[in-house]
Design a protein around this motif. Structure first.
Motif, PDB file in Angstrom:
ATOM      1  N   VAL A  35      -8.849   5.390  -7.869  1.00 33.68           N
ATOM      2  CA  VAL A  35      -9.030   6.159  -6.632  1.00 33.68           C
ATOM      3  C   VAL A  35      -8.949   7.649  -6.917  1.00 33.68           C
ATOM      4  O   VAL A  35      -9.711   8.450  -6.359  1.00 33.68           O
ATOM      5  N   ARG A  36      -8.055   8.047  -7.798  1.00 33.07           N
ATOM      6  CA  ARG A  36      -7.949   9.463  -8.145  1.00 33.07           C
ATOM      7  C   ARG A  36      -9.250   9.957  -8.781  1.00 33.07           C
ATOM      8  O   ARG A  36      -9.747  11.044  -8.465  1.00 33.07           O
ATOM      9  N   ALA A  37      -9.824   9.146  -9.664  1.00 35.14           N
ATOM     10  CA  ALA A  37     -11.085   9.518 -10.298  1.00 35.14           C
ATOM     11  C   ALA A  37     -12.228   9.540  -9.290  1.00 35.14           C
ATOM     12  O   ALA A  37     -13.127  10.388  -9.371  1.00 35.14           O
ATOM     13  N   PHE A  38     -12.183   8.633  -8.327  1.00 37.15           N
ATOM     14  CA  PHE A  38     -13.221   8.554  -7.307  1.00 37.15           C
ATOM     15  C   PHE A  38     -13.290   9.849  -6.507  1.00 37.15           C
ATOM     16  O   PHE A  38     -14.359  10.274  -6.075  1.00 37.15           O
ATOM     17  N   GLY A  39     -12.145  10.484  -6.310  1.00 42.29           N
ATOM     18  CA  GLY A  39     -12.129  11.846  -5.779  1.00 42.29           C
ATOM     19  C   GLY A  39     -12.043  11.977  -4.276  1.00 42.29           C
ATOM     20  O   GLY A  39     -12.213  13.080  -3.752  1.00 42.29           O
ATOM     21  N   VAL A  40     -11.762  10.890  -3.563  1.00 41.16           N
ATOM     22  CA  VAL A  40     -11.649  10.935  -2.106  1.00 41.16           C
ATOM     23  C   VAL A  40     -10.451  10.084  -1.685  1.00 41.16           C
ATOM     24  O   VAL A  40     -10.249   8.991  -2.218  1.00 41.16           O
ATOM     25  N   THR A  41      -9.649  10.591  -0.755  1.00 33.76           N
ATOM     26  CA  THR A  41      -8.589   9.773  -0.184  1.00 33.76           C
ATOM     27  C   THR A  41      -9.223   8.657   0.636  1.00 33.76           C
ATOM     28  O   THR A  41      -9.989   8.921   1.571  1.00 33.76           O
ATOM     29  N   LEU A  42      -8.951   7.418   0.271  1.00 30.67           N
ATOM     30  CA  LEU A  42      -9.490   6.284   1.009  1.00 30.67           C
ATOM     31  C   LEU A  42      -8.774   6.160   2.347  1.00 30.67           C
ATOM     32  O   LEU A  42      -7.581   6.457   2.457  1.00 30.67           O
ATOM     33  N   CYS A  43      -9.493   5.706   3.359  1.00 28.18           N
ATOM     34  CA  CYS A  43      -8.915   5.476   4.676  1.00 28.18           C
ATOM     35  C   CYS A  43      -8.996   3.997   5.013  1.00 28.18           C
ATOM     36  O   CYS A  43      -9.902   3.295   4.559  1.00 28.18           O
ATOM     37  N   ALA A  44      -8.058   3.531   5.798  1.00 30.63           N
ATOM     38  CA  ALA A  44      -8.070   2.150   6.265  1.00 30.63           C
ATOM     39  C   ALA A  44      -7.392   2.090   7.620  1.00 30.63           C
ATOM     40  O   ALA A  44      -6.569   2.944   7.965  1.00 30.63           O
ATOM     41  N   SER A  45      -7.739   1.074   8.371  1.00 30.40           N
ATOM     42  CA  SER A  45      -7.128   0.876   9.683  1.00 30.40           C
ATOM     43  C   SER A  45      -5.693   0.374   9.542  1.00 30.40           C
ATOM     44  O   SER A  45      -5.331  -0.260   8.542  1.00 30.40           O
ATOM     45  N   GLY A  46      -4.885   0.637  10.558  1.00 32.07           N
ATOM     46  CA  GLY A  46      -3.559   0.044  10.612  1.00 32.07           C
ATOM     47  C   GLY A  46      -3.617  -1.476  10.614  1.00 32.07           C
ATOM     48  O   GLY A  46      -2.674  -2.143  10.171  1.00 32.07           O
ATOM     49  N   VAL A  47      -4.737  -2.044  11.078  1.00 30.94           N
ATOM     50  CA  VAL A  47      -4.924  -3.495  11.029  1.00 30.94           C
ATOM     51  C   VAL A  47      -4.938  -3.979   9.584  1.00 30.94           C
ATOM     52  O   VAL A  47      -4.360  -5.019   9.247  1.00 30.94           O
ATOM     53  N   VAL A  48      -5.584  -3.227   8.711  1.00 32.18           N
ATOM     54  CA  VAL A  48      -5.613  -3.560   7.286  1.00 32.18           C
ATOM     55  C   VAL A  48      -4.210  -3.495   6.697  1.00 32.18           C
ATOM     56  O   VAL A  48      -3.806  -4.378   5.934  1.00 32.18           O
ATOM     57  N   ARG A  49      -3.459  -2.487   7.055  1.00 38.09           N
ATOM     58  CA  ARG A  49      -2.070  -2.377   6.587  1.00 38.09           C
ATOM     59  C   ARG A  49      -1.277  -3.619   6.983  1.00 38.09           C
ATOM     60  O   ARG A  49      -0.537  -4.180   6.168  1.00 38.09           O
ATOM     61  N   ASP A  50      -1.457  -4.068   8.217  1.00 34.05           N
ATOM     62  CA  ASP A  50      -0.730  -5.246   8.685  1.00 34.05           C
ATOM     63  C   ASP A  50      -1.155  -6.492   7.910  1.00 34.05           C
ATOM     64  O   ASP A  50      -0.324  -7.357   7.593  1.00 34.05           O
ATOM     65  N   GLU A  51      -2.448  -6.614   7.619  1.00 32.59           N
ATOM     66  CA  GLU A  51      -2.925  -7.775   6.853  1.00 32.59           C
ATOM     67  C   GLU A  51      -2.339  -7.782   5.451  1.00 32.59           C
ATOM     68  O   GLU A  51      -2.004  -8.845   4.919  1.00 32.59           O
ATOM     69  N   LEU A  52      -2.203  -6.619   4.848  1.00 32.40           N
ATOM     70  CA  LEU A  52      -1.617  -6.538   3.513  1.00 32.40           C
ATOM     71  C   LEU A  52      -0.166  -6.998   3.533  1.00 32.40           C
ATOM     72  O   LEU A  52       0.297  -7.674   2.597  1.00 32.40           O
ATOM     73  N   PHE A  53       0.568  -6.663   4.565  1.00 33.14           N
ATOM     74  CA  PHE A  53       1.955  -7.092   4.667  1.00 33.14           C
ATOM     75  C   PHE A  53       2.063  -8.601   4.846  1.00 33.14           C
ATOM     76  O   PHE A  53       3.014  -9.224   4.384  1.00 33.14           O
ATOM     77  N   LEU A  54       1.088  -9.193   5.518  1.00 27.26           N
ATOM     78  CA  LEU A  54       1.122 -10.628   5.759  1.00 27.26           C
ATOM     79  C   LEU A  54       0.729 -11.444   4.526  1.00 27.26           C
ATOM     80  O   LEU A  54       1.063 -12.625   4.422  1.00 27.26           O
ATOM     81  N   ASP A  55       0.002 -10.822   3.596  1.00 28.70           N
ATOM     82  CA  ASP A  55      -0.478 -11.540   2.410  1.00 28.70           C
ATOM     83  C   ASP A  55       0.582 -11.520   1.323  1.00 28.70           C
ATOM     84  O   ASP A  55       0.778 -10.529   0.639  1.00 28.70           O
ATOM     85  N   ARG A  56       1.259 -12.641   1.154  1.00 24.77           N
ATOM     86  CA  ARG A  56       2.306 -12.739   0.130  1.00 24.77           C
ATOM     87  C   ARG A  56       1.977 -13.820  -0.905  1.00 24.77           C
ATOM     88  O   ARG A  56       2.826 -14.222  -1.683  1.00 24.77           O
ATOM     89  N   LEU A  57       0.722 -14.286  -0.915  1.00 21.38           N
ATOM     90  CA  LEU A  57       0.389 -15.453  -1.730  1.00 21.38           C
ATOM     91  C   LEU A  57      -0.028 -15.103  -3.160  1.00 21.38           C
ATOM     92  O   LEU A  57      -0.011 -15.957  -4.030  1.00 21.38           O
ATOM     93  N   ASN A  58      -0.391 -13.833  -3.394  1.00 18.46           N
ATOM     94  CA  ASN A  58      -0.944 -13.517  -4.711  1.00 18.46           C
ATOM     95  C   ASN A  58       0.107 -13.060  -5.718  1.00 18.46           C
ATOM     96  O   ASN A  58      -0.190 -12.900  -6.893  1.00 18.46           O
ATOM     97  N   GLY A  59       1.340 -12.853  -5.270  1.00 15.46           N
ATOM     98  CA  GLY A  59       2.405 -12.464  -6.190  1.00 15.46           C
ATOM     99  C   GLY A  59       2.390 -11.013  -6.602  1.00 15.46           C
ATOM    100  O   GLY A  59       3.202 -10.602  -7.439  1.00 15.46           O
ATOM    101  N   ARG A  60       1.496 -10.180  -6.022  1.00 15.25           N
ATOM    102  CA  ARG A  60       1.383  -8.788  -6.442  1.00 15.25           C
ATOM    103  C   ARG A  60       2.055  -7.819  -5.485  1.00 15.25           C
ATOM    104  O   ARG A  60       2.232  -6.663  -5.822  1.00 15.25           O
ATOM    105  N   ASP A  61       2.357  -8.233  -4.262  1.00 18.74           N
ATOM    106  CA  ASP A  61       2.866  -7.337  -3.225  1.00 18.74           C
ATOM    107  C   ASP A  61       1.864  -6.212  -2.966  1.00 18.74           C
ATOM    108  O   ASP A  61       2.121  -5.034  -3.236  1.00 18.74           O
ATOM    109  N   ASP A  62       0.704  -6.593  -2.447  1.00 17.25           N
ATOM    110  CA  ASP A  62      -0.342  -5.605  -2.189  1.00 17.25           C
ATOM    111  C   ASP A  62       0.090  -4.553  -1.177  1.00 17.25           C
ATOM    112  O   ASP A  62      -0.356  -3.411  -1.246  1.00 17.25           O
TER     113      ASP A  62
END
Length: 205
Positions: A35-62
């Motif tokens: 992302v740093r190389a890409f050169g732009v701060t990525l944006c996402a909805s608060g809905v995406v943030r909530d989905e990341l918190f709900l996803d605990r199946l991959n073992g990575r803590d996204d």
């Protein structure tokens, strides 16, 4: 289906990413560098943030990894305004074949309302975006990874490793029009990427 176009040297100022994009970037093991190389701060909805918190199946803590991107100024979670909230509601209500899950709908709603670029990988979402928002610019995770800026900063070997990790660890979706690029980048390692179509992997089997 309208095909997303690849990034060249110029990156738009507002880039809105879906949940799967954040997961894919985390899975590369080099999200911060990419992302740093890409050169732009990525944006996402608060809905995406909530989905990341709900996803605990991959073992990575996204969710935790996403917060590290936020801390470094590389990712920003944004609330809906009136227009984007209205678009979001129109994308989640109705017949199943014409609606999306919350994260995809929120991504398209923000990007469409604010004239941004939507980074989204799911075929259904890309099709619906083409039907509903014909002027909306669409890209995929693969377009970020193969962008000129990322290749210049990381080098071919490191990009190949990042792509391989994304395919193996997150089953990253890659559109068919990028398959030749994948074959050239990964070579025989593509056989190990079981999320890719069998016909593609059989090139080296």
């Amino acid at each position: 289906m309208r095909q997303p176009q690849s990034f060249g040297e110029t990156v738009p100022p507002l880039v809105v990413v879906d949940t799967s994009v954040v997961i894919n970037l985390n899975a590369t093991g080099r999200a911060n560098d990419i992302v740093r190389a890409f050169g732009v701060t990525l944006c996402a909805s608060g809905v995406v943030r909530d989905e990341l918190f709900l996803d605990r199946l991959n073992g990575r803590d996204d969710a935790g990894l996403a917060q590290l991107l936020v801390k470094d100024g590389l990712l920003e979670f944004l609330p809906f305004d009136v227009e984007s909230e209205s678009l979001f509601e129109s994308l989640v209500a109705g017949p199943a074949e014409k609606t999306l899950d919350d994260g995809e709908a929120a991504t398209l709603a923000l990007a469409a309302a604010w004239s941004g670029v939507a980074i989204i990988d799911e075929r259904k979402a890309i099709k619906i975006a083409g039907d509903r928002f014909p002027d909306l610019q669409l890209r995929t995770t693969a377009d970020i990874l193969r962008s000129d800026r990322v290749f210049a900063a990381l080098g071919r070997a490191e990009v190949a490793e990042a792509v391989f990790n994304g395919l193996k660890e997150a089953r990253m979706a890659v559109p068919a029009f990028h398959h030749d690029w994948l074959v050239g980048l990964l070579g025989e390692r593509i056989v190990e990427c079981r999320s890719l179509p069998a016909a593609l992997r059989q090139i080296f089997e």
